[in-house]
Design a protein around this motif. Structure first.
Motif, PDB file in Angstrom:
ATOM      1  N   MET A 253      37.705  52.403 -45.570  1.00 24.77           N
ATOM      2  CA  MET A 253      38.367  51.939 -44.350  1.00 24.77           C
ATOM      3  C   MET A 253      37.508  50.858 -43.696  1.00 24.77           C
ATOM      4  O   MET A 253      36.327  51.065 -43.440  1.00 24.77           O
ATOM      5  CB  MET A 253      38.585  53.097 -43.376  1.00 24.77           C
ATOM      6  CG  MET A 253      39.288  52.672 -42.085  1.00 24.77           C
ATOM      7  SD  MET A 253      39.463  54.026 -40.896  1.00 24.77           S
ATOM      8  CE  MET A 253      40.633  55.077 -41.752  1.00 24.77           C
TER       9      MET A 253
ATOM     10  N   LEU B 178      47.721  49.002 -41.588  1.00 22.44           N
ATOM     11  CA  LEU B 178      47.442  48.923 -43.022  1.00 22.44           C
ATOM     12  C   LEU B 178      46.265  49.800 -43.433  1.00 22.44           C
ATOM     13  O   LEU B 178      45.746  49.683 -44.538  1.00 22.44           O
ATOM     14  CB  LEU B 178      47.192  47.463 -43.405  1.00 22.44           C
ATOM     15  CG  LEU B 178      48.434  46.572 -43.302  1.00 22.44           C
ATOM     16  CD1 LEU B 178      48.075  45.106 -43.450  1.00 22.44           C
ATOM     17  CD2 LEU B 178      49.474  46.975 -44.337  1.00 22.44           C
ATOM     18  N   GLY B 179      45.845  50.699 -42.521  1.00 18.77           N
ATOM     19  CA  GLY B 179      44.866  51.713 -42.875  1.00 18.77           C
ATOM     20  C   GLY B 179      43.443  51.444 -42.451  1.00 18.77           C
ATOM     21  O   GLY B 179      42.511  52.051 -42.983  1.00 18.77           O
ATOM     22  N   ASN B 180      43.260  50.560 -41.458  1.00 23.75           N
ATOM     23  CA  ASN B 180      41.925  50.187 -41.011  1.00 23.75           C
ATOM     24  C   ASN B 180      41.663  50.609 -39.570  1.00 23.75           C
ATOM     25  O   ASN B 180      42.557  51.095 -38.875  1.00 23.75           O
ATOM     26  CB  ASN B 180      41.757  48.666 -41.116  1.00 23.75           C
ATOM     27  CG  ASN B 180      42.081  48.139 -42.491  1.00 23.75           C
ATOM     28  OD1 ASN B 180      41.346  48.362 -43.436  1.00 23.75           O
ATOM     29  ND2 ASN B 180      43.201  47.442 -42.609  1.00 23.75           N
ATOM     30  N   ARG B 181      40.434  50.397 -39.129  1.00 23.61           N
ATOM     31  CA  ARG B 181      40.075  50.557 -37.721  1.00 23.61           C
ATOM     32  C   ARG B 181      40.136  49.189 -37.048  1.00 23.61           C
ATOM     33  O   ARG B 181      39.642  48.200 -37.602  1.00 23.61           O
ATOM     34  CB  ARG B 181      38.672  51.142 -37.573  1.00 23.61           C
ATOM     35  CG  ARG B 181      38.543  52.595 -37.986  1.00 23.61           C
ATOM     36  CD  ARG B 181      37.117  53.105 -37.744  1.00 23.61           C
ATOM     37  NE  ARG B 181      36.180  52.456 -38.652  1.00 23.61           N
ATOM     38  CZ  ARG B 181      35.772  52.975 -39.799  1.00 23.61           C
ATOM     39  NH1 ARG B 181      36.228  54.152 -40.188  1.00 23.61           N
ATOM     40  NH2 ARG B 181      34.909  52.332 -40.571  1.00 23.61           N
TER      41      ARG B 181
ATOM     42  N   HIS C  71      43.244  42.194 -43.504  1.00 23.85           N
ATOM     43  CA  HIS C  71      43.187  43.377 -44.366  1.00 23.85           C
ATOM     44  C   HIS C  71      42.998  42.977 -45.830  1.00 23.85           C
ATOM     45  O   HIS C  71      42.096  43.486 -46.520  1.00 23.85           O
ATOM     46  CB  HIS C  71      44.479  44.184 -44.205  1.00 23.85           C
ATOM     47  CG  HIS C  71      44.679  45.253 -45.230  1.00 23.85           C
ATOM     48  ND1 HIS C  71      43.975  46.430 -45.232  1.00 23.85           N
ATOM     49  CD2 HIS C  71      45.513  45.310 -46.309  1.00 23.85           C
ATOM     50  CE1 HIS C  71      44.358  47.186 -46.255  1.00 23.85           C
ATOM     51  NE2 HIS C  71      45.290  46.519 -46.922  1.00 23.85           N
TER      52      HIS C  71
ATOM     53  N   HIS D 189      54.759  53.017 -48.703  1.00 19.95           N
ATOM     54  CA  HIS D 189      53.558  53.835 -48.480  1.00 19.95           C
ATOM     55  C   HIS D 189      52.306  53.125 -48.966  1.00 19.95           C
ATOM     56  O   HIS D 189      51.228  53.270 -48.400  1.00 19.95           O
ATOM     57  CB  HIS D 189      53.709  55.186 -49.200  1.00 19.95           C
ATOM     58  CG  HIS D 189      54.762  56.051 -48.597  1.00 19.95           C
ATOM     59  ND1 HIS D 189      54.703  56.510 -47.294  1.00 19.95           N
ATOM     60  CD2 HIS D 189      55.915  56.537 -49.108  1.00 19.95           C
ATOM     61  CE1 HIS D 189      55.776  57.258 -47.041  1.00 19.95           C
ATOM     62  NE2 HIS D 189      56.535  57.288 -48.126  1.00 19.95           N
ATOM     63  N   GLN D 190      52.424  52.334 -50.040  1.00 17.82           N
ATOM     64  CA  GLN D 190      51.287  51.621 -50.572  1.00 17.82           C
ATOM     65  C   GLN D 190      51.426  50.146 -50.203  1.00 17.82           C
ATOM     66  O   GLN D 190      52.314  49.465 -50.694  1.00 17.82           O
ATOM     67  CB  GLN D 190      51.187  51.786 -52.089  1.00 17.82           C
ATOM     68  CG  GLN D 190      51.010  53.222 -52.548  1.00 17.82           C
ATOM     69  CD  GLN D 190      49.691  53.804 -52.050  1.00 17.82           C
ATOM     70  OE1 GLN D 190      48.674  53.127 -51.969  1.00 17.82           O
ATOM     71  NE2 GLN D 190      49.704  55.100 -51.718  1.00 17.82           N
TER      72      GLN D 190
END
Length: 285
Positions: A1, A51-54, A247, A283-284
């Motif tokens: 992440m 997109l799954g990050n901080r 990202h 999801h991906q």
């Protein structure tokens, strides 16, 4: 992440979906409406987090009750907020946006960061765990501090060049990547890609809505197609492009990151509002 640090404009956006933009002295009823935090850096941070990050967002909020509404909204998107003007008592910038249902075109009225510039910011400590930085030019003094600190720590610096703003000349040469809107021009320069490259920026691109992205990656010049989709709303698509680019650029080369970012931005245009694409995304990503 990964962790991204986004610096710039934070607004409260009142978004209305209408069948047409009203003429003088006309009243209409909107088909849909939204009240959300907005602004280029803000929307980019939200996309980066989705997109799954901080995502850490620095901008001018202050103590007005509407600022608390913005903070609460950003908390639902898992955005960490850094207030550059904690003592400010005036209301945050309000944007009124009309999205035409048939075309997805938007009309925007906003105050942006007028009268809300942070003159001092203690930024370097906030960059200790950051993998990439994005600035949108709306908080130029803070952005200058950030870019200097990021460059000294070898953190990639992405600039969202939507329109020319005073002070850009001091931060553009520090950038790793610059993504410019079609209307962006350096003063006295007609060829934006060439002018940005002449500043020593290795990765530069210009976006043109649904038309191909033009880019220069060091000595390589090219164009990249943009996915063609049924358009419901173009609001925030450029901002989402920038957040998605941050990202992907941490994972793939510059042209590939542009291609993936264009796909995400196109996905966002299929839905009303700048965030609906998130719940409808694969999801991906």
């Amino acid at each position: 992440m990964a962790t991204g640090f986004f610096v710039g404009l934070i607004t409260l956006d009142c978004i209305y979906r209408v069948d047409h933009v009203p003429s003088s002295d006309e009243k209409i009823v909107a088909e849909e409406s939204l009240l959300v935090a907005g602004g280029p850096a803000t929307n980019a941070a939200i996309a980066f987090a989705a997109l799954g990050n901080r995502a850490r967002l620095a901008g001018a909020l202050g103590q007005h009750p509407l600022a608390d509404l913005i903070r609460a909204d950003l908390a639902t998107c898992d955005i960490e907020v850094v207030d550059l003007t904690p003592q400010l008592r005036s209301p945050p910038p309000l944007s009124t946006i009309l999205v035409t249902a048939a075309t997805g075109d938007r009309a925007v009225v906003s105050r942006n960061a007028v009268g809300r510039q942070a003159t001092h910011a203690t930024i370097p400590d906030l960059l200790t765990d950051v993998d990439i930085v994005l600035i949108d030019g709306h908080q130029m003094a803070a952005s200058h501090t950030v870019t200097i600190a990021a460059q000294s720590s070898a953190i990639p610096i992405v600039i969202d060049a939507g329109s020319w703003k005073p002070g850009f000349d001091s931060v553009l040469p520090l950038a790793t990547s610059v993504i410019a809107a079609a209307k962006f021009q350096l003063p006295g320069q007609a060829d934006t890609l060439a002018a940005l490259s002449a500043l020593g920026i290795a990765e530069v691109a210009t976006t043109h809505g649904p038309s191909p992205v033009q880019f220069r990656d060091r000595d390589t010049v090219g164009t990249l197609p943009v996915p063609q989709v049924p358009v419901q709303d173009t609001l925030g698509a450029g901002d989402i492009f920038h957040g998605a680019f941050c990202h992907y650029r941490l994972q793939v080369p510059f042209p590939d990151a542009l291609t993936h970012a264009a796909q995400i931005a196109a996905q966002s245009c299929r839905h009303f509002g700048p965030r609906t694409w998130i719940e409808n995304a694969p999801h991906q990503l």
